[in-house]
Design a protein around this motif. Structure first.
Motif, PDB file in Angstrom:
ATOM      1  N   HIS A 193       0.846  -1.198   0.000  1.00 58.10           N
ATOM      2  CA  HIS A 193       0.000   0.000   0.000  1.00 58.10           C
ATOM      3  C   HIS A 193       0.881   1.248   0.000  1.00 58.10           C
ATOM      4  CE1 HIS A 193      -3.672  -2.157   1.944  1.00 58.10           C
ATOM      5  NE2 HIS A 193      -3.220  -2.771   0.874  1.00 58.10           N
TER       6      HIS A 193
ATOM      7  N   ARG B   7       0.328   9.281   0.391  1.00 54.45           N
ATOM      8  CA  ARG B   7      -1.078   9.723   0.391  1.00 54.45           C
ATOM      9  C   ARG B   7      -1.150  11.250   0.541  1.00 54.45           C
ATOM     10  NH1 ARG B   7      -4.951   5.486   1.180  1.00 54.45           N
ATOM     11  NH2 ARG B   7      -3.947   3.507   1.675  1.00 54.45           N
TER      12      ARG B   7
ATOM     13  N   TYR C 271      -2.624  13.908  -2.239  1.00 54.06           N
ATOM     14  CA  TYR C 271      -3.672  14.878  -1.887  1.00 54.06           C
ATOM     15  C   TYR C 271      -3.283  16.290  -2.333  1.00 54.06           C
ATOM     16  CZ  TYR C 271      -7.034  17.407   0.980  1.00 54.06           C
ATOM     17  OH  TYR C 271      -8.032  18.240   1.391  1.00 54.06           O
TER      18      TYR C 271
ATOM     19  N   ALA D 215       2.845  10.101  -5.915  1.00 53.54           N
ATOM     20  CA  ALA D 215       3.291   8.973  -5.083  1.00 53.54           C
ATOM     21  C   ALA D 215       4.599   8.408  -5.644  1.00 53.54           C
ATOM     22  CB  ALA D 215       2.221   7.886  -5.046  1.00 53.54           C
TER      23      ALA D 215
END
Ligand code: TLP
Length: 345
Positions: A13, A19, A23, A242
């Protein structure tokens, strides 16, 4: 229940930093070349690989296919390892979509192709023959014990290929693992190839994406090939963000995954009935000896009931892959779980 998921490093993940970056990402239409985050990632990737340019693609499979479509025309032939991911696990996309013929030659247990075998497979000019255009290597080699190919080996293949006017593509899905294992700069490992694909979404933990790198002219054409495959993406900076974190934060720590793989292999090798293959990087394989009378399906299912996921292969091997989300404690738990499953057969 939290599973200890050792099936692949593709299961990783994104990290909290990824993350957050996703954003915050600045985005634009990348088909118009207007996504600043994608541009930044492509520049970073090219720089890390020591190549002129790079292209963000949706997956490793797409990156390899785009490379093949760019290097080769219909009717051309590509020399590939018979255990390579491109040959075995990409649906024969080069043939299905590009009219390109694969010419498989034996992969040695360390992932290499013998120079003699490459040379023998190169076609002479003859009206009956397809034209050999490309040699593909894989570093690290997934099916060959996760083995890394050295810069010297790659250079020797490149020298041979160049002598015959061939190009070289590297499936470097895990090339940062190779660099960690060989303790060298990744750019040294890809110096002699014309194109390299590496994955952001495996050991580097990004949720999606791979990079294809090469000369500016090659990447210009590759961008066209990506588009015709439907891979031109729009505000994809949200994913590239990412990838930037992956390159900034995740490449230097891969030796930790390798150390855990070694510890896990040692622990498994002590269990009667278990045979373990060599460990070079974060992927290794093990077998159950004949005296262990558990079917592969049962073994995988019983381990799962202990909270551990491994991949059973058709050839009777089990594959284990360590990654960012596997801790020292998970390694010890896995060893205990395998012991329990085998002793309770
Ligand atoms: N490999 C996956 C599965 O396909 C089996 C895995 O779990 O190992 N090259 C190499 C060497 C790969 O190992 C993979 C993925 C790919 C290319 C394809 O990458 P994706 O899955 O992003 O298309």
């Amino acid at each position: 229940m939290r599973f200890i998921d050792l099936r692949s490093d593709t299961v990783t993940h994104p990290t909290p930093a990824m993350r957050e970056a996703m954003y915050q990402a600045e985005v634009g239409d990348d088909v118009f070349g207007e996504d600043p985050t994608v541009r930044h990632l492509e520049e970073m990737a090219a720089e890390r690989m020591g190549k002129e340019a790079a292209l963000f693609v949706a997956s490793g499979t797409m990156g390899n296919l785009v490379a093949l479509l760019t290097h080769c025309g219909r009717g051309d032939e590509v020399i590939v390892g018979d255990r390579s991911h491109t040959f075995l696990f990409e649906q024969g996309g080069m043939a299905a979509l590009g009219g390109i013929t694969p010419r498989p030659i034996p992969n040695q247990p360390d992932g290499t192709l013998r120079l003699e075998d490459i040379q023998d497979a190169i076609r002479s000019e003859n009206v009956h023959f397809p034209r050999t255009r490309l040699v593909c290597l894989e570093n690290t080699h997934n099916m060959c014990n996760g083995a890394p190919l050295t810069a010297e080996y790659t250079a020797s293949v490149a020298q041979l290929a160049r002598a015959y006017g061939l190009r070289i593509h590297l499936d470097g899905a895990r090339v940062f693992n190779a660099a960690a294992a060989l303790n060298c700069a990744v750019r040294d490992l890809v110096r002699d190839v014309d194109s390299v694909m590496f994955c952001l979404s495996k050991g580097l933990c990004a949720p999606v994406g791979s990079m294809l790198c090469g000369s500016a002219d090659f990447i210009y054409e590759a961008r066209r090939a990506r588009k015709v495959l439907g891979g031109g993406m729009r505000q994809v900076g949200i994913l590239a963000a990412a990838g930037i974190v992956a390159l900034e934060q995740m490449t230097e720590r891969l030796a930790e995954d390798h150390a855990r793989a070694r510890r896990l292999a040692e622990g498994l090798a002590e269990i009667p009935g278990v045979r373990v293959g060599p460990v070079y990087t974060n992927i290794f394989y093990f077998w159950l000896n004949d005296e262990v009378s558990i079917s592969p399906e049962d073994f995988v299912a019983r381990l799962k009931s202990q909270g551990v996921l491994v991949l059973g292969r058709e050839d009777g091997r089990y594959r284990v892959v360590t990654h960012y989300w596997i801790t020292d404690e998970d390694v010890e738990t896995t060893i205990r779980a395998v012991r329990t499953v085998i002793s309770g057969q």
